[in-house]
Motif scaffolding. Sequence first.
Motif, PDB file in Angstrom:
ATOM      1  N   PHE A 109       0.844  -1.197   0.000  1.00 38.23           N
ATOM      2  CA  PHE A 109       0.000   0.000   0.000  1.00 38.23           C
ATOM      3  C   PHE A 109       0.880   1.248   0.000  1.00 38.23           C
ATOM      4  O   PHE A 109       1.863   1.306   0.721  1.00 38.23           O
ATOM      5  N   PRO A 110       0.508   2.256  -0.808  1.00 40.45           N
ATOM      6  CA  PRO A 110      -0.525   2.231  -1.848  1.00 40.45           C
ATOM      7  C   PRO A 110      -0.009   1.552  -3.107  1.00 40.45           C
ATOM      8  O   PRO A 110       1.188   1.265  -3.223  1.00 40.45           O
ATOM      9  N   LEU A 111      -0.916   1.338  -4.034  1.00 41.38           N
ATOM     10  CA  LEU A 111      -0.558   0.692  -5.290  1.00 41.38           C
ATOM     11  C   LEU A 111      -0.306   1.695  -6.407  1.00 41.38           C
ATOM     12  O   LEU A 111       0.110   1.313  -7.497  1.00 41.38           O
ATOM     13  N   GLU A 112      -0.552   2.971  -6.140  1.00 43.75           N
ATOM     14  CA  GLU A 112      -0.361   3.983  -7.167  1.00 43.75           C
ATOM     15  C   GLU A 112       0.003   5.312  -6.536  1.00 43.75           C
ATOM     16  O   GLU A 112      -0.191   5.524  -5.334  1.00 43.75           O
ATOM     17  N   GLY A 113       0.563   6.176  -7.359  1.00 44.69           N
ATOM     18  CA  GLY A 113       0.955   7.491  -6.892  1.00 44.69           C
ATOM     19  C   GLY A 113       1.408   8.350  -8.051  1.00 44.69           C
ATOM     20  O   GLY A 113       1.358   7.939  -9.221  1.00 44.69           O
ATOM     21  N   SER A 114       1.871   9.535  -7.743  1.00 42.52           N
ATOM     22  CA  SER A 114       2.234  10.502  -8.776  1.00 42.52           C
ATOM     23  C   SER A 114       3.550  10.146  -9.455  1.00 42.52           C
ATOM     24  O   SER A 114       4.467   9.601  -8.837  1.00 42.52           O
TER      25      SER A 114
END
Length: 314
Positions: A109-114
């Motif tokens: 976690f998390p699986l996505e980001g900027s």
Amino acid sequence: HVWQNGARNVQSAILLSVFSLPSALETGDAVTGEFRFTTETKSVATTVSAANAAAARSISVPLPSALPSGCAGGCAATLLVYPTTYPSKVVRLPVQFFNYKRPAVLSVFPLEGSEQGGTLVSVTVEDYQGDATSPSRFMAGLFSLFDAPPLQVDVSCAGQGVQSRAASLKGKGRAQFVVQFAAPQCAAGIGNYTLATSSGSPVLLDLSGIKTLQFTYKGTVVSSVTPPSGMTNPGSGGVSIGVFIENVQSAPAATPTVTLAGVACVVSQATFSPGNNQLFLTARTPELAMGLAGRVGIVVSGVVAGKDLAFGGA
């Protein structure tokens, strides 16, 4: 791992009480041990120590440094021990080996980001814990998170070389650990990452609970500009506009720049909202030539290193 009499023990050697080897064995004499598995034999060498040459007649036989690949789910071997110069004087002993499963990844976690990078990623890993009274985890010399080794994460993104980031390790209960690292900057898309020791050797993990270790980089974009239109007649510059930018991980170190049709705007304020990963810029437009009437582009620079964020235009 070696199981003896039902007890778990971290061991590097097996101590044998021997009665059938030649009584003439003396200190320094060579002794050979053969661990005969189903698929192969692994030999080890030892010598008779002063203590072992005494009346107790015990010999310390080192365990093999590695087990056959077929031991992934556990395996047995027969240990043959004999004086190197008297191979016919053999002592046989069945030995049960277990090669426990690799540290298992429970969650990410998390699986996505900027794509800007900097997202703090937490990987929860479970290692073999042993039991309460004998918390052995591994054969001597093999990797274990219980040793609190220095770790790093190697991230691979399309069109970029592997980027390494230091990772922290924090215990979470008796057998679970949280590995944390800051995601590096990568272009929008999928980044694959692996856990490694500080020397760069990959840590083999059980990924059966998840398909792979991946991080989705979301593109940083200008989502809207308000008001959406203005005038090009003389004296029409200086209009206040708001520029909304999505998928921003952190406030830029310096105030971003904004251009309208290639002409610089005056940016008066940059406000970062960490709750929704949004950056809001307030700027005043330049006076544009009347010949530029129509759709013109806005470009924001300085939010993502090395990337201009374009919005609108023909």
